[in-house]
Motif scaffolding. Structure first.
Motif, PDB file in Angstrom:
ATOM      1  N   GLY A  85      -7.401  12.383   6.492  1.00 38.39           N
ATOM      2  CA  GLY A  85      -7.490  13.190   5.578  1.00 38.39           C
ATOM      3  C   GLY A  85      -6.567  13.803   4.220  1.00 38.39           C
ATOM      4  N   LEU A  86      -6.298  12.484   4.325  1.00 40.79           N
ATOM      5  CA  LEU A  86      -5.015  12.195   3.108  1.00 40.79           C
ATOM      6  C   LEU A  86      -4.860  11.390   2.656  1.00 40.79           C
ATOM      7  N   TYR A  87      -5.068  10.988   1.101  1.00 35.21           N
ATOM      8  CA  TYR A  87      -4.555  10.052   0.348  1.00 35.21           C
ATOM      9  C   TYR A  87      -3.370   9.257  -0.009  1.00 35.21           C
ATOM     10  N   HIS A  88      -3.699   7.924  -0.003  1.00 31.93           N
ATOM     11  CA  HIS A  88      -2.458   7.186  -0.421  1.00 31.93           C
ATOM     12  C   HIS A  88      -2.490   5.818  -1.171  1.00 31.93           C
ATOM     13  N   TYR A  89      -1.446   6.229  -2.226  1.00 32.54           N
ATOM     14  CA  TYR A  89      -2.127   5.315  -3.104  1.00 32.54           C
ATOM     15  C   TYR A  89      -0.077   4.307  -3.287  1.00 32.54           C
ATOM     16  N   SER A  90      -1.003   3.181  -3.506  1.00 32.28           N
ATOM     17  CA  SER A  90       0.546   1.689  -3.646  1.00 32.28           C
ATOM     18  C   SER A  90       0.489   1.427  -4.903  1.00 32.28           C
ATOM     19  N   ASP A  91       0.267   2.246  -6.069  1.00 33.51           N
ATOM     20  CA  ASP A  91       0.872   1.757  -7.222  1.00 33.51           C
ATOM     21  C   ASP A  91       2.179   0.760  -7.543  1.00 33.51           C
ATOM     22  N   ASP A  92       3.214   0.984  -7.040  1.00 27.91           N
ATOM     23  CA  ASP A  92       3.848   0.136  -7.533  1.00 27.91           C
ATOM     24  C   ASP A  92       3.614  -0.931  -6.915  1.00 27.91           C
ATOM     25  N   LEU A  93       3.854  -1.770  -8.367  1.00 32.96           N
ATOM     26  CA  LEU A  93       4.697  -3.928  -8.482  1.00 32.96           C
ATOM     27  C   LEU A  93       4.864  -3.988  -6.913  1.00 32.96           C
ATOM     28  N   THR A  94       6.322  -3.559  -6.461  1.00 37.44           N
ATOM     29  CA  THR A  94       6.929  -3.684  -5.387  1.00 37.44           C
ATOM     30  C   THR A  94       5.843  -3.483  -3.994  1.00 37.44           C
ATOM     31  N   THR A  95       4.891  -2.600  -3.886  1.00 36.36           N
ATOM     32  CA  THR A  95       4.156  -2.535  -2.896  1.00 36.36           C
ATOM     33  C   THR A  95       2.922  -3.262  -2.584  1.00 36.36           C
ATOM     34  N   ARG A  96       2.427  -3.669  -3.593  1.00 39.12           N
ATOM     35  CA  ARG A  96       1.372  -4.635  -3.843  1.00 39.12           C
ATOM     36  C   ARG A  96       0.672  -5.728  -2.924  1.00 39.12           C
ATOM     37  N   MET A  97      -0.042  -5.379  -2.038  1.00 41.25           N
ATOM     38  CA  MET A  97      -0.837  -6.226  -1.651  1.00 41.25           C
ATOM     39  C   MET A  97      -0.591  -8.201  -1.486  1.00 41.25           C
ATOM     40  N   PRO A  98      -0.520  -8.850  -1.233  1.00 38.52           N
ATOM     41  CA  PRO A  98      -1.124 -10.893  -1.527  1.00 38.52           C
ATOM     42  C   PRO A  98      -2.753 -10.600  -1.408  1.00 38.52           C
ATOM     43  N   THR A  99      -3.481 -10.880  -2.061  1.00 39.50           N
ATOM     44  CA  THR A  99      -4.332 -11.306  -2.125  1.00 39.50           C
ATOM     45  C   THR A  99      -4.823 -12.997  -1.086  1.00 39.50           C
ATOM     46  N   THR A 100      -4.343 -13.595  -1.201  1.00 37.52           N
ATOM     47  CA  THR A 100      -5.024 -14.833  -0.752  1.00 37.52           C
ATOM     48  C   THR A 100      -5.520 -14.575   0.829  1.00 37.52           C
ATOM     49  N   LYS A 101      -6.092 -15.263   1.932  1.00 42.85           N
ATOM     50  CA  LYS A 101      -6.849 -14.821   2.866  1.00 42.85           C
ATOM     51  C   LYS A 101      -6.981 -13.351   3.533  1.00 42.85           C
ATOM     52  N   THR A 102      -7.544 -12.384   2.633  1.00 42.39           N
ATOM     53  CA  THR A 102      -7.922 -11.715   2.703  1.00 42.39           C
ATOM     54  C   THR A 102      -9.717 -11.120   2.732  1.00 42.39           C
ATOM     55  N   ALA A 103      -9.594 -10.437   3.254  1.00 40.73           N
ATOM     56  CA  ALA A 103     -11.558 -10.269   2.831  1.00 40.73           C
ATOM     57  C   ALA A 103     -11.372  -9.483   2.027  1.00 40.73           C
ATOM     58  N   TYR A 104     -11.152  -8.832   2.044  1.00 40.54           N
ATOM     59  CA  TYR A 104     -11.741  -7.849  -0.222  1.00 40.54           C
ATOM     60  C   TYR A 104     -11.483  -9.070  -0.699  1.00 40.54           C
ATOM     61  N   TYR A 105     -10.452  -9.905  -0.730  1.00 42.79           N
ATOM     62  CA  TYR A 105      -9.631 -10.613  -2.159  1.00 42.79           C
ATOM     63  C   TYR A 105     -11.264 -11.847  -2.100  1.00 42.79           C
ATOM     64  N   GLU A 106     -11.828 -12.155  -0.800  1.00 44.29           N
ATOM     65  CA  GLU A 106     -12.980 -13.224  -0.637  1.00 44.29           C
ATOM     66  C   GLU A 106     -14.606 -12.079  -0.961  1.00 44.29           C
ATOM     67  N   ALA A 107     -14.262 -10.790  -0.695  1.00 43.87           N
ATOM     68  CA  ALA A 107     -15.368 -10.239  -1.313  1.00 43.87           C
ATOM     69  C   ALA A 107     -15.877 -10.133  -2.713  1.00 43.87           C
ATOM     70  N   TRP A 108     -14.896  -9.789  -3.117  1.00 40.76           N
ATOM     71  CA  TRP A 108     -14.941 -10.353  -4.617  1.00 40.76           C
ATOM     72  C   TRP A 108     -14.726 -11.125  -5.311  1.00 40.76           C
ATOM     73  N   GLN A 109     -13.976 -11.935  -5.066  1.00 39.44           N
ATOM     74  CA  GLN A 109     -13.868 -13.613  -5.319  1.00 39.44           C
ATOM     75  C   GLN A 109     -15.451 -13.902  -5.458  1.00 39.44           C
ATOM     76  N   ASP A 110     -15.890 -14.256  -4.287  1.00 41.08           N
ATOM     77  CA  ASP A 110     -17.946 -14.586  -3.606  1.00 41.08           C
ATOM     78  C   ASP A 110     -18.591 -13.974  -4.545  1.00 41.08           C
ATOM     79  N   LYS A 111     -18.055 -12.723  -5.091  1.00 40.42           N
ATOM     80  CA  LYS A 111     -18.920 -11.446  -5.440  1.00 40.42           C
ATOM     81  C   LYS A 111     -20.554 -10.873  -4.129  1.00 40.42           C
TER      82      LYS A 111
END
Length: 465
Positions: A85-111
């Protein structure tokens, strides 16, 4: 009876489907409206908060959800999610996650959607641990659906929790996100363009103001120059009027000229009679010459600023020519015909010469008379001495005196010959004492006057005579 029940059930099912369709459409419209209100990236939080109600109204059952925004240039993604029930945000660049070998990156890249039905049975992306850290739940199934800037994901603690209808609904949500982000990017570009336009407009307004100020200053300077020009023209017209009055009073051909070109600016009636009128060139009208006169002193006037005067004789006429500076751009030029005056001066000079010759002739006659008187007196005395029987020495003395007088006559004759031939008189050194004795003796010859001399040569000395 059974047929009626079946028809009623079909109608009821159709109504339920229609209601679901309306609810789904309304939910998507609300999500679209919240997305359209985005002006800054941080506004995505409001969209994520409204996403839960949208998914519930669309009939999708899930435990939690998340939105991943992918930055392909940085190869990173920001991760925003809801858990417990709580919302969490990682807007800061230092907490951004790498995109390589992730499901969401593969979904976005392969559309295409990437659906992990049961992470306990199979975890191809090694994400079970990270999901546990985010949600603190034993998430079994996860679905990522791509949109233009990332993916929308839902999860469940149940295995294989999502149907094809759920996938379809999440794809519709992703389409809204794509539309919204496209619009958001367009708005950002438009705002950037407007900001750039405002910047250019402000810069242009500044340039216009600066140019207007410059033009105002130039206009003031031009106005001052016009006033100065008008004042100068007025002074020049006044000066020209005065010059014209002066020129008209001159009893000879008089011109007002421009330096360099020798263009006639003004002329009097005497100059106009020979064609020297304003706009013409002086030497071509006064002397019918193509080039300036060789004796013209105008360049000296231009260079020194001092008046010049010269007497010039052309075609038997003698001119008294004057050049007088008036201003830097004007000078007077006039000439008097002095031919008659020159002729009169020559006649007067001839008369003066004749008078001088008469005086000279009188002087010469007087000198010859004195010399002849001395000669005649000495000869008469010599004859008298011989008749009275005086000594030969007295006779000889008088004859010598007569000889001296003849020598003086010879010298005087030589002077006359020299003068008549235009030569210079011959000068010689003579004794002043002897000259005095001879002159006094000559002057007293034939008279009853006796001259006694007491002169020392060393006291008087000698001189050129």
């Amino acid at each position: 009876m059974e047929m009626k029940n079946e028809d009623k059930a079909k109608e009821q099912l159709a109504d339920e489907l229609a209601v679901k369709k309306l609810r789904k459409s309304a939910a998507l419209d609300r999500l679209r409206a919240s997305v359209y209100e985005m002006r800054e990236p941080i506004d995505l939080r409001n969209v994520i908060a409204s996403l839960e109600g949208t998914l519930r109204d669309m009939g999708v059952k899930f435990d939690d959800y998340s939105v991943q925004i992918i930055d392909e240039e940085e190869s990173k993604a920001s991760h925003s999610w809801r858990a417990h029930g709580l919302y969490h945000y990682s807007d800061d660049l230092t907490t951004r996650m790498p995109t390589t070998k992730t499901a969401y990156y593969e979904a976005w890249q392969d559309k295409r959607p990437v659906y992990r039905k049961d992470l306990q049975a199979e975890d191809p992306y090694n994400e079970w641990e990270s999901i546990w850290c985010s949600y603190e739940k034993h998430i079994r199934s996860v679905l990522d659906v791509p949109f233009s800037q990332g993916t929308v994901a839902i999860n469940s603690v149940l295995p294989d929790a999502f149907s094809e209808a759920d996938i379809k609904s999440l794809e519709q949500v992703a389409e809204v996100f794509s539309e919204a982000y496209t619009r958001f990017e367009d708005i950002q570009k438009l705002e950037e363009s407007e900001a750039e336009l405002r910047k250019h407009r402000d810069h242009l307004e500044t340039l216009v103001e600066e140019r207007a100020t410059e033009l105002k200053e130039i206009n003031v300077e031009l106005q001052l120059e016009v006033e100065e020009h008008e004042r100068t023209e007025g002074e020049l017209r006044e000066q020209m009027n005065l010059n014209s009055i002066f020129i008209d009073q001159m009893p000879c051909a008089t011109l007002l000229l421009r330096p360099g070109t020798r263009e006639i600016v003004a002329s009097n009636k005497f100059a106009a009679e020979v064609g020297a009128v304003p706009g013409k060139i002086c030497h071509s009208e006064l002397f019918q010459r193509e080039d300036p006169c060789p004796w013209c002193c105008a360049p000296v006037v231009w260079e020194t600023g001092k008046a010049q005067n010269l007497e010039v004789e052309t075609e038997g006429v003698v001119w008294d020519v004057h050049w007088i500076p008036v201003t830097e751009d004007l000078y007077f030029h006039y000439a008097f015909d002095i031919t008659d005056r020159k002729r009169m001066e020559e006649e007067r000079l001839k008369t003066q010469k004749l008078e001088s010759v008469g005086v000279l002739a009188g002087g010469i006659a007087h000198d010859f008379n004195n010399i002849l008187t001395g000669i005649m007196g000495n000869i008469s005395l010599a004859e008298m001495y011989m008749e009275t029987g005086r000594s030969a020495g007295k006779v000889l003395e008088r004859l010598r005196e007569a000889e001296k007088s003849c020598t003086r006559a010879k010298a005087l004759t030589q002077q006359l010959l020299t003068f008549s031939s235009g030569g210079a008189p011959i000068r010689a050194v003579a004794s002043i004492a002897e000259l005095l004795r001879d002159s006094a003796t000559l002057a007293s010859s034939g008279s009853n006057i006796r001259c006694d001399f007491s002169i020392a040569d060393d006291q008087i000395g000698r001189a050129h005579v």
